[in-house]
Design a protein around this motif. Sequence first.
Motif, PDB file in Angstrom:
ATOM      1  N   ALA A 149      50.205  91.227  47.280  1.00  0.00           N
ATOM      2  CA  ALA A 149      49.570  91.559  45.995  1.00  0.00           C
ATOM      3  C   ALA A 149      48.321  92.411  46.198  1.00  0.00           C
ATOM      4  N   SER A 150      47.609  92.176  47.273  1.00  0.00           N
ATOM      5  CA  SER A 150      46.388  92.947  47.523  1.00  0.00           C
ATOM      6  C   SER A 150      46.686  94.382  47.939  1.00  0.00           C
ATOM      7  N   LEU A 151      47.939  94.662  48.285  1.00  0.00           N
ATOM      8  CA  LEU A 151      48.311  95.998  48.767  1.00  0.00           C
ATOM      9  C   LEU A 151      48.983  96.885  47.723  1.00  0.00           C
ATOM     10  N   VAL A 152      49.368  96.315  46.598  1.00  0.00           N
ATOM     11  CA  VAL A 152      50.135  97.089  45.614  1.00  0.00           C
ATOM     12  C   VAL A 152      49.431  97.145  44.264  1.00  0.00           C
ATOM     13  N   LYS A 153      49.835  98.109  43.476  1.00  0.00           N
ATOM     14  CA  LYS A 153      49.255  98.291  42.146  1.00  0.00           C
ATOM     15  C   LYS A 153      49.762  97.227  41.171  1.00  0.00           C
ATOM     16  N   HIS A 154      51.054  96.929  41.224  1.00  0.00           N
ATOM     17  CA  HIS A 154      51.654  95.935  40.312  1.00  0.00           C
ATOM     18  C   HIS A 154      51.784  94.602  41.049  1.00  0.00           C
ATOM     19  N   TRP A 155      50.737  93.804  40.967  1.00  0.00           N
ATOM     20  CA  TRP A 155      50.657  92.565  41.738  1.00  0.00           C
ATOM     21  C   TRP A 155      51.306  91.380  41.047  1.00  0.00           C
ATOM     22  N   GLU A 156      51.665  91.510  39.754  1.00  0.00           N
ATOM     23  CA  GLU A 156      52.172  90.365  39.001  1.00  0.00           C
ATOM     24  C   GLU A 156      53.362  89.658  39.654  1.00  0.00           C
ATOM     25  N   PRO A 157      54.379  90.399  40.143  1.00  0.00           N
ATOM     26  CA  PRO A 157      55.508  89.683  40.768  1.00  0.00           C
ATOM     27  C   PRO A 157      55.072  88.854  41.992  1.00  0.00           C
ATOM     28  N   HIS A 158      54.119  89.379  42.740  1.00  0.00           N
ATOM     29  CA  HIS A 158      53.645  88.654  43.914  1.00  0.00           C
ATOM     30  C   HIS A 158      52.850  87.416  43.507  1.00  0.00           C
ATOM     31  N   HIS A 159      52.095  87.523  42.428  1.00  0.00           N
ATOM     32  CA  HIS A 159      51.341  86.355  41.957  1.00  0.00           C
ATOM     33  C   HIS A 159      52.268  85.297  41.384  1.00  0.00           C
ATOM     34  N   PHE A 160      53.345  85.738  40.747  1.00  0.00           N
ATOM     35  CA  PHE A 160      54.327  84.767  40.267  1.00  0.00           C
ATOM     36  C   PHE A 160      54.912  83.991  41.444  1.00  0.00           C
ATOM     37  N   LEU A 161      55.331  84.709  42.488  1.00  0.00           N
ATOM     38  CA  LEU A 161      55.923  84.045  43.655  1.00  0.00           C
ATOM     39  C   LEU A 161      54.899  83.181  44.387  1.00  0.00           C
ATOM     40  N   ALA A 162      53.666  83.647  44.481  1.00  0.00           N
ATOM     41  CA  ALA A 162      52.619  82.838  45.111  1.00  0.00           C
ATOM     42  C   ALA A 162      52.402  81.557  44.304  1.00  0.00           C
ATOM     43  N   SER A 163      52.395  81.671  42.987  1.00  0.00           N
ATOM     44  CA  SER A 163      52.225  80.492  42.131  1.00  0.00           C
ATOM     45  C   SER A 163      53.377  79.510  42.317  1.00  0.00           C
ATOM     46  N   TYR A 164      54.583  80.050  42.384  1.00  0.00           N
ATOM     47  CA  TYR A 164      55.770  79.225  42.602  1.00  0.00           C
ATOM     48  C   TYR A 164      55.625  78.401  43.884  1.00  0.00           C
ATOM     49  N   HIS A 165      55.248  79.063  44.962  1.00  0.00           N
ATOM     50  CA  HIS A 165      55.117  78.373  46.244  1.00  0.00           C
ATOM     51  C   HIS A 165      53.894  77.460  46.278  1.00  0.00           C
ATOM     52  N   LEU A 166      52.877  77.791  45.522  1.00  0.00           N
ATOM     53  CA  LEU A 166      51.697  76.928  45.421  1.00  0.00           C
ATOM     54  C   LEU A 166      52.075  75.599  44.761  1.00  0.00           C
ATOM     55  N   ASN A 167      52.846  75.678  43.677  1.00  0.00           N
ATOM     56  CA  ASN A 167      53.334  74.463  43.020  1.00  0.00           C
ATOM     57  C   ASN A 167      54.201  73.651  43.972  1.00  0.00           C
ATOM     58  N   THR A 168      55.077  74.331  44.686  1.00  0.00           N
ATOM     59  CA  THR A 168      55.946  73.659  45.649  1.00  0.00           C
ATOM     60  C   THR A 168      55.116  72.939  46.707  1.00  0.00           C
ATOM     61  N   PHE A 169      54.089  73.601  47.226  1.00  0.00           N
ATOM     62  CA  PHE A 169      53.224  73.004  48.240  1.00  0.00           C
ATOM     63  C   PHE A 169      52.616  71.707  47.724  1.00  0.00           C
ATOM     64  N   TYR A 170      52.041  71.729  46.507  1.00  0.00           N
ATOM     65  CA  TYR A 170      51.363  70.533  46.007  1.00  0.00           C
ATOM     66  C   TYR A 170      52.337  69.406  45.652  1.00  0.00           C
ATOM     67  N   ILE A 171      53.489  69.754  45.144  1.00  0.00           N
ATOM     68  CA  ILE A 171      54.491  68.721  44.855  1.00  0.00           C
ATOM     69  C   ILE A 171      54.958  68.072  46.157  1.00  0.00           C
ATOM     70  N   MET A 172      55.192  68.887  47.173  1.00  0.00           N
ATOM     71  CA  MET A 172      55.652  68.344  48.454  1.00  0.00           C
ATOM     72  C   MET A 172      54.556  67.531  49.152  1.00  0.00           C
ATOM     73  N   LEU A 173      53.319  67.986  49.080  1.00  0.00           N
ATOM     74  CA  LEU A 173      52.221  67.261  49.710  1.00  0.00           C
ATOM     75  C   LEU A 173      52.037  65.900  49.056  1.00  0.00           C
ATOM     76  N   TRP A 174      52.040  65.887  47.719  1.00  0.00           N
ATOM     77  CA  TRP A 174      51.901  64.617  47.001  1.00  0.00           C
ATOM     78  C   TRP A 174      53.098  63.709  47.290  1.00  0.00           C
ATOM     79  N   GLY A 175      54.286  64.301  47.308  1.00  0.00           N
ATOM     80  CA  GLY A 175      55.491  63.524  47.611  1.00  0.00           C
ATOM     81  C   GLY A 175      55.431  62.916  48.998  1.00  0.00           C
TER      82      GLY A 175
END
Length: 170
Positions: A15-41
């Motif tokens: 995302a820091s390298l491209v002009k249209h960062w939204e798709p990368h932020h969506f995927l980062a958010s997806y994996h961020l949620n996954t990380f916290y769900i798995m950590l809590w689990g």
Amino acid sequence: MQYARDHVQYEMRQASLVKHWEPHHFLASYHLNTFYIMLWGFLDNLAWAFNHIYSLGFIEDTRKATACTFRSDRYKQLIRLKNPGIAAVISDNETDRWIEELSIKRHPAAHREPIYLTQVFSEQDMRLLADRVVVTDKDGQQVIYHAINHLEHDFKQLGVFMDKLCKVFG
């Protein structure tokens, strides 16, 4: 958890390298949620494992399942009777604070309000801070986290927590 962590870092770098960062932020958010769900689990499953090993008496009933957690005072009292070392680790102030902060990040992800990277602007210069996560704490107040810093902090704290537990078992 490591896979999700790696993907958050990768997508934020992209995302820091491209002009249209939204798709990368969506995927980062997806994996961020996954990380916290798995950590809590992981922590939940560890609490249940100790419940079974030490016969603490918690039952897997959907109405009472949330009582078997490191955050529960009853759980801490019961584990203290069976293994004071584990009780000391889960009751220590650093661990208590860490698990409380984790709940603020995990609970939205698990209860229909996934955490997401959002557009937050700096008050000083209106610069876009697109690597922030906005969550609501237990008092209903919005809290802003730096996504990567908190993910790294939580991953490190997991290591600290597990090191303490491993010392209990020698």
